[in-house]
Every structure is written in structure tokens, then in C-alpha cells.
Design an enzyme around this catalytic site. Sequence first.
Site, short mmCIF file in Angstrom:
data_model
loop_
_atom_site.label_atom_id
_atom_site.label_comp_id
_atom_site.label_asym_id
_atom_site.label_seq_id
_atom_site.Cartn_x
_atom_site.Cartn_y
_atom_site.Cartn_z
N ARG A 163 23.22 -33.36 38.08
CA ARG A 163 22.39 -32.76 37.02
C ARG A 163 23.07 -31.54 36.39
O ARG A 163 22.43 -30.54 36.08
CB ARG A 163 20.99 -32.36 37.54
CG ARG A 163 20.25 -33.43 38.28
CD ARG A 163 19.75 -34.57 37.41
NE ARG A 163 18.89 -35.44 38.17
CZ ARG A 163 19.31 -36.55 38.78
NH1 ARG A 163 20.58 -36.93 38.70
NH2 ARG A 163 18.46 -37.30 39.48
N SER A 238 11.29 -33.19 36.54
CA SER A 238 11.56 -32.37 37.73
C SER A 238 11.91 -30.95 37.30
O SER A 238 12.81 -30.76 36.50
CB SER A 238 12.76 -32.93 38.50
OG SER A 238 12.56 -34.30 38.74
N GLU A 334 16.17 -27.04 37.33
CA GLU A 334 16.88 -28.07 36.58
C GLU A 334 16.58 -27.89 35.09
O GLU A 334 17.44 -28.11 34.24
CB GLU A 334 16.40 -29.46 37.04
CG GLU A 334 17.11 -30.57 36.32
CD GLU A 334 16.70 -31.95 36.80
OE1 GLU A 334 16.76 -32.21 38.01
OE2 GLU A 334 16.31 -32.75 35.93
P1 FAD Z 1 16.20 -30.86 25.12
O1 FAD Z 1 15.11 -30.49 26.03
O2 FAD Z 1 15.92 -30.88 23.66
O3 FAD Z 1 17.43 -29.90 25.40
C1 FAD Z 1 17.85 -29.65 26.72
C2 FAD Z 1 19.07 -28.71 26.66
O4 FAD Z 1 20.16 -29.37 26.01
C3 FAD Z 1 18.81 -27.44 25.84
O5 FAD Z 1 19.52 -26.39 26.44
C4 FAD Z 1 19.39 -27.78 24.47
O6 FAD Z 1 19.78 -26.64 23.74
C5 FAD Z 1 20.57 -28.66 24.84
N1 FAD Z 1 20.91 -29.68 23.84
C6 FAD Z 1 20.08 -30.65 23.37
N2 FAD Z 1 20.75 -31.44 22.51
C7 FAD Z 1 22.00 -30.94 22.40
C8 FAD Z 1 23.16 -31.30 21.65
N3 FAD Z 1 23.16 -32.33 20.80
N4 FAD Z 1 24.29 -30.56 21.79
C9 FAD Z 1 24.31 -29.51 22.64
N5 FAD Z 1 23.25 -29.10 23.37
C10 FAD Z 1 22.11 -29.82 23.26
N6 FAD Z 1 16.20 -36.08 33.47
C11 FAD Z 1 17.02 -36.81 34.25
O7 FAD Z 1 18.21 -36.50 34.38
N7 FAD Z 1 16.54 -37.89 34.95
C12 FAD Z 1 15.27 -38.29 34.85
O8 FAD Z 1 14.89 -39.27 35.48
C13 FAD Z 1 14.38 -37.55 34.03
N8 FAD Z 1 13.08 -37.88 33.95
C14 FAD Z 1 12.24 -37.14 33.17
C15 FAD Z 1 10.89 -37.50 33.10
C16 FAD Z 1 10.01 -36.79 32.32
C17 FAD Z 1 8.55 -37.18 32.25
C18 FAD Z 1 10.48 -35.67 31.57
C19 FAD Z 1 9.55 -34.89 30.69
C20 FAD Z 1 11.81 -35.28 31.65
C21 FAD Z 1 12.71 -36.01 32.45
N9 FAD Z 1 14.07 -35.67 32.56
C22 FAD Z 1 14.90 -36.42 33.33
C23 FAD Z 1 14.58 -34.49 31.86
C24 FAD Z 1 15.01 -34.78 30.40
O9 FAD Z 1 14.34 -35.88 29.87
C25 FAD Z 1 16.52 -35.01 30.26
O10 FAD Z 1 17.23 -33.94 30.78
C26 FAD Z 1 16.93 -35.26 28.80
O11 FAD Z 1 18.29 -35.59 28.75
C27 FAD Z 1 16.67 -34.07 27.90
O12 FAD Z 1 16.89 -34.47 26.56
P2 FAD Z 1 16.26 -33.71 25.34
O13 FAD Z 1 16.86 -34.28 24.10
O14 FAD Z 1 14.81 -33.70 25.41
O15 FAD Z 1 16.84 -32.25 25.59
P1 NAP Z 2 11.56 -40.62 44.93
O1 NAP Z 2 11.92 -42.06 44.78
O2 NAP Z 2 10.20 -40.23 45.37
O3 NAP Z 2 12.62 -39.91 45.88
C1 NAP Z 2 12.57 -38.50 46.10
C2 NAP Z 2 13.96 -37.93 45.96
O4 NAP Z 2 14.78 -38.48 46.97
C3 NAP Z 2 14.56 -38.33 44.64
O5 NAP Z 2 14.44 -37.23 43.79
C4 NAP Z 2 15.96 -38.75 44.95
O6 NAP Z 2 16.94 -37.80 44.57
C5 NAP Z 2 16.01 -38.88 46.45
N1 NAP Z 2 16.28 -40.29 46.83
C6 NAP Z 2 15.39 -41.31 46.94
N2 NAP Z 2 16.02 -42.44 47.37
C7 NAP Z 2 17.31 -42.10 47.52
C8 NAP Z 2 18.47 -42.82 47.94
N3 NAP Z 2 18.39 -44.11 48.29
N4 NAP Z 2 19.65 -42.16 47.97
C9 NAP Z 2 19.74 -40.87 47.61
N5 NAP Z 2 18.68 -40.13 47.21
C10 NAP Z 2 17.49 -40.73 47.17
O7 NAP Z 2 11.86 -39.87 43.53
P2 NAP Z 2 11.04 -39.80 42.21
O8 NAP Z 2 10.56 -38.43 42.00
O9 NAP Z 2 10.09 -40.94 42.09
O10 NAP Z 2 12.20 -40.04 41.15
C11 NAP Z 2 12.88 -41.26 41.11
C12 NAP Z 2 14.21 -41.08 40.38
O11 NAP Z 2 13.96 -40.64 39.04
C13 NAP Z 2 15.10 -40.02 41.02
O12 NAP Z 2 16.43 -40.41 40.92
C14 NAP Z 2 14.83 -38.79 40.19
O13 NAP Z 2 15.94 -37.92 40.12
C15 NAP Z 2 14.54 -39.39 38.82
N6 NAP Z 2 13.63 -38.52 38.08
C16 NAP Z 2 14.15 -37.39 37.54
C17 NAP Z 2 13.35 -36.54 36.82
C18 NAP Z 2 13.96 -35.32 36.17
O14 NAP Z 2 13.29 -34.68 35.39
N7 NAP Z 2 15.18 -35.01 36.46
C19 NAP Z 2 12.00 -36.80 36.66
C20 NAP Z 2 11.49 -37.94 37.27
C21 NAP Z 2 12.31 -38.80 37.97
P3 NAP Z 2 17.60 -37.65 43.11
O15 NAP Z 2 16.59 -36.97 42.29
O16 NAP Z 2 18.76 -36.80 43.40
O17 NAP Z 2 17.95 -38.99 42.58
#
Ligand code: FAD
Ligand code: NAP
Length: 338
Positions: A163, A238, A334
Site C-alpha cells: 500500500r 481501510s 493508509e
Molecule cells: P483519491 O482519494 O482521489 O486520491 C488519493 C491520493 O492520491 C491523494 O493524495 C491524491 O492527491 C492522489 N492522487 C489522486 N489521483 C492522482 C493522480 N492522477 N496523480 C497524482 N496523485 C493523485 N484500496 C486498496 O488498495 N484496496 C482495496 O481493496 C480498497 N478498497 C476500498 C473500499 C472502499 C469502500 C473504499 C472507500 C476505499 C477502498 N480503497 C482500497 C481505497 C481507495 O479506493 C484506493 O486507494 C483508490 O486507489 C483511491 O483512488 P481515488 O481516485 O479515489 O484517489
Molecule cells: P479479510 O479477508 O477479513 O482478512 C483480514 C486481513 O487479513 C486482510 O486485510 C488481509 O490483509 C489479511 N489476509 C487475509 N487472508 C490472507 C492471506 N491468505 N494471506 C495474507 N493475508 C491475508 O479482509 P477484508 O477486510 O475482507 O478485505 C479483503 C481484501 O480486500 C484484503 O486484501 C484487503 O486489503 C482489501 N480491502 C482493502 C481496503 C482498503 O481500503 N485498502 C478496503 C477493503 C478491502 P491485506 O489487507 O494485507 O490483504
Amino acid sequence: MKIVEDYSLKSLNTFGLDIVAEQYCELNSKDDLQSIMQSAHWDENILILGGGSNILFTRDVDGLVIKNNMLGIEITKENENYAWLSVKAGENWHTLVLFCLEHVFGGIENLSLIPGSVGAAPMQNIGAYGVELKEVFQTLEAINLTTGETETFGNEQCEFGYRESVFKTRLKNKYFITEVTLRLTKTNHKISLEYGAIKETLEASGVSNPGIRDISNAVISIRKSKLPDPVEIGNAGSFFKNPAIDKIDYEGLRLEFPSVQGYVTGPQSVKIPAGWLIDQCGWKGYKRGSIGVHANQALVLVNYGGGSGSEIKKLANEIRESVANQFGIELKSEVNIY
Ligand code: FAD
Ligand code: NAP
């Protein structure tokens, strides 16, 4: 290109926070960006906004907010095994996933339904269900906000981590990412179903030999059942990253809490689900005024409507402090806090 003053960003951030940008504009092309950079509106304080799904605003924006609307998905090269896609940064990420499924291009199906734009995906090397962007990433184009030059970054230069990328650390706010190139598989798709509940979900739907669309459907169904939809409850996914701790500390933790899950991330490091730590500290489902911790997923902080970014930041700090006190583990955000 229109510049608007005192523009509300309420509908442009998934926390639904009612904050105001001193100046606001929307860009459709690289030329738009070049012209704004040369105009009198160019401000040192620039904030680039994609889908606003990974940002917590704690104050009004004193400067120029640029919403990225650059669109386009192009297949630039193909051979028997791979397809290369060049995608403009303002494209919606999940639209790209659907485009790939339609063309039977594999590699990002586990990243289905992640909100936000393609341009923000490299920012934190988006990841879910065992797959990260860096696995399909080839290059990106970004405009240097100081020189106005277009630069190309390869996988190594992006310094992708868990991340993380160089754009979230050293080069934060220094580049506007305009285009991302990915390489997807056309044959021999790598099917990743070891993570979370993917296998169980596929079994429950009677799928025994899953393809990329089955994986996507399973991920979509799990996500819909677990995560709050930002349209209904404000959130940014998250809030914290899952911390990695020393293997020895993990063994100690497991003696005390046999239910703790751990995932090996290196010879001496184990990743602990931050949601579990937060839950153990009693925060899951906590509500204070209009904000709180989601009842199904303790890693997600929520705004039920009317809450402020500073209240959410304060709650995040309290959670961080209680996890540090109880477990001696430091949680890192994050979400990008502004
Ligand atoms: P923004 O929120 O608009 O921007 C985020 C940052 O990036 C800011 O600092 C902004 O200035 C910068 N930025 C945006 N666009 C650019 C650009 N073109 N050039 C330079 N900088 C830029 N993330 C995960 O990794 N995995 C997930 O599973 C995941 N699940 C999510 C679930 C939900 C319900 C929500 C709400 C969020 C989740 N996220 C997840 C977080 C998020 O969706 C991601 O990080 C996504 O990539 C953010 O994109 P955005 O366009 O909305 O970014
Ligand atoms: P989950 O399945 O309940 O698992 C909890 C955490 O354990 C996850 O966050 C994941 O880490 C880790 N995990 C589970 N199984 C794993 C495996 N086999 N090996 C290594 N790590 C494992 O998680 P959840 O909240 O429902 O999310 C599912 C996936 O969606 C995850 O990968 C999570 O990162 C992603 N997600 C991300 C966001 C965001 O905003 N970043 C929001 C929602 C969901 P990791 O998170 O490191 O993968």
C-alpha cells in the site's frame, strides 16, 4: 477550462465531508493541465483529486483542487499471450476491470470493485485478495508539477511496497499521474483464490473450475456483503494498514491470544490484521455523534453524515493509542490525511 471559487467537495470525497476548496477545476486532458500550469491560477498549493476514496479532509483546502477527468482505455499492443493497455488516469478503476473481463484479459479480477481512479491506483499500489497493482503494472506517465515535463516511471522507479509507492512518500504532490500502462494475460490466467473467502464463495455458488469472471463475481459478492457502500455510509475503506511485526513477537501474541491470525511476509515478519487489533481493543461498532467504527469491519472508520474530518482524525488517534498501549504495535494510516 473553468475555475470555480469556494467549491464544495462534499460529493467528491467518499467520507462525504463538507469541506470547501478555495479554487477548483476539472481537467480532461494533458493540454488542460499544461494551460492551467501556465495561468495565473497556478498555485503552490495543489491537490489532485481522483475519486476521493482514499482521502480524509480535516480542513478546507487553501489552494487549487484539480479533479482529474482524463478518460480513455486503449489496447496498444497484443501478442498471443499478453495485451498491453494504456489507460488515462481519470478512468474509473472498476470500469477498467470490467473492460478487461469483457476482453478476457486477466490479472486485475481480484481488484474488482475498488473505488477510485486509475491514476490513483499506483499511489498506494492498490491491493486486495492477494493481488497488487504492481503485478500487472508496466509504466506510468506523470507530469512534473515543478518543471511541467512529462516523465515515465517504470516498476522499480515507483518503489512499490505494501500500500505504498514513491508517490505517497518522497514524491507526494510532486507529480500528476496522467496515464498508466498495464500488461494483462490473454492465456494461462493466474487464478488467485487462496485469499479470504474466495474459495468458499465459489464453492457455495457451485463453481469448481473458476475463470477470471468467476473470481471477479466472488470478490464483488464478498465486498458487497462486508464493506459499507460509501454512497450509504461515508468511509474511505481501510483506515489503517495491516502492521507487520517480528516473528518472535507474533509467537508471544499467539500464546496470549490463540485466535490471532498471522500471515508471513518475510523470514522474520508476520502481518497481523489491524481490524483484529482494533476489535480486541473494543472499538468495533463504536459510535460517537455522527462518526464511528464500522460494526462489520473495525478497520473502516465511518461518517454517518454530518461528522467532521478532524473528529475522525481524533478517533483514529485514540484507536492508534489504545492499540499501542494494549499490544505495543503501531498502526499507520493508509488514508491520505489532508
Ligand atoms: P483519491 O482519494 O482521489 O486520491 C488519493 C491520493 O492520491 C491523494 O493524495 C491524491 O492527491 C492522489 N492522487 C489522486 N489521483 C492522482 C493522480 N492522477 N496523480 C497524482 N496523485 C493523485 N484500496 C486498496 O488498495 N484496496 C482495496 O481493496 C480498497 N478498497 C476500498 C473500499 C472502499 C469502500 C473504499 C472507500 C476505499 C477502498 N480503497 C482500497 C481505497 C481507495 O479506493 C484506493 O486507494 C483508490 O486507489 C483511491 O483512488 P481515488 O481516485 O479515489 O484517489
Ligand atoms: P479479510 O479477508 O477479513 O482478512 C483480514 C486481513 O487479513 C486482510 O486485510 C488481509 O490483509 C489479511 N489476509 C487475509 N487472508 C490472507 C492471506 N491468505 N494471506 C495474507 N493475508 C491475508 O479482509 P477484508 O477486510 O475482507 O478485505 C479483503 C481484501 O480486500 C484484503 O486484501 C484487503 O486489503 C482489501 N480491502 C482493502 C481496503 C482498503 O481500503 N485498502 C478496503 C477493503 C478491502 P491485506 O489487507 O494485507 O490483504
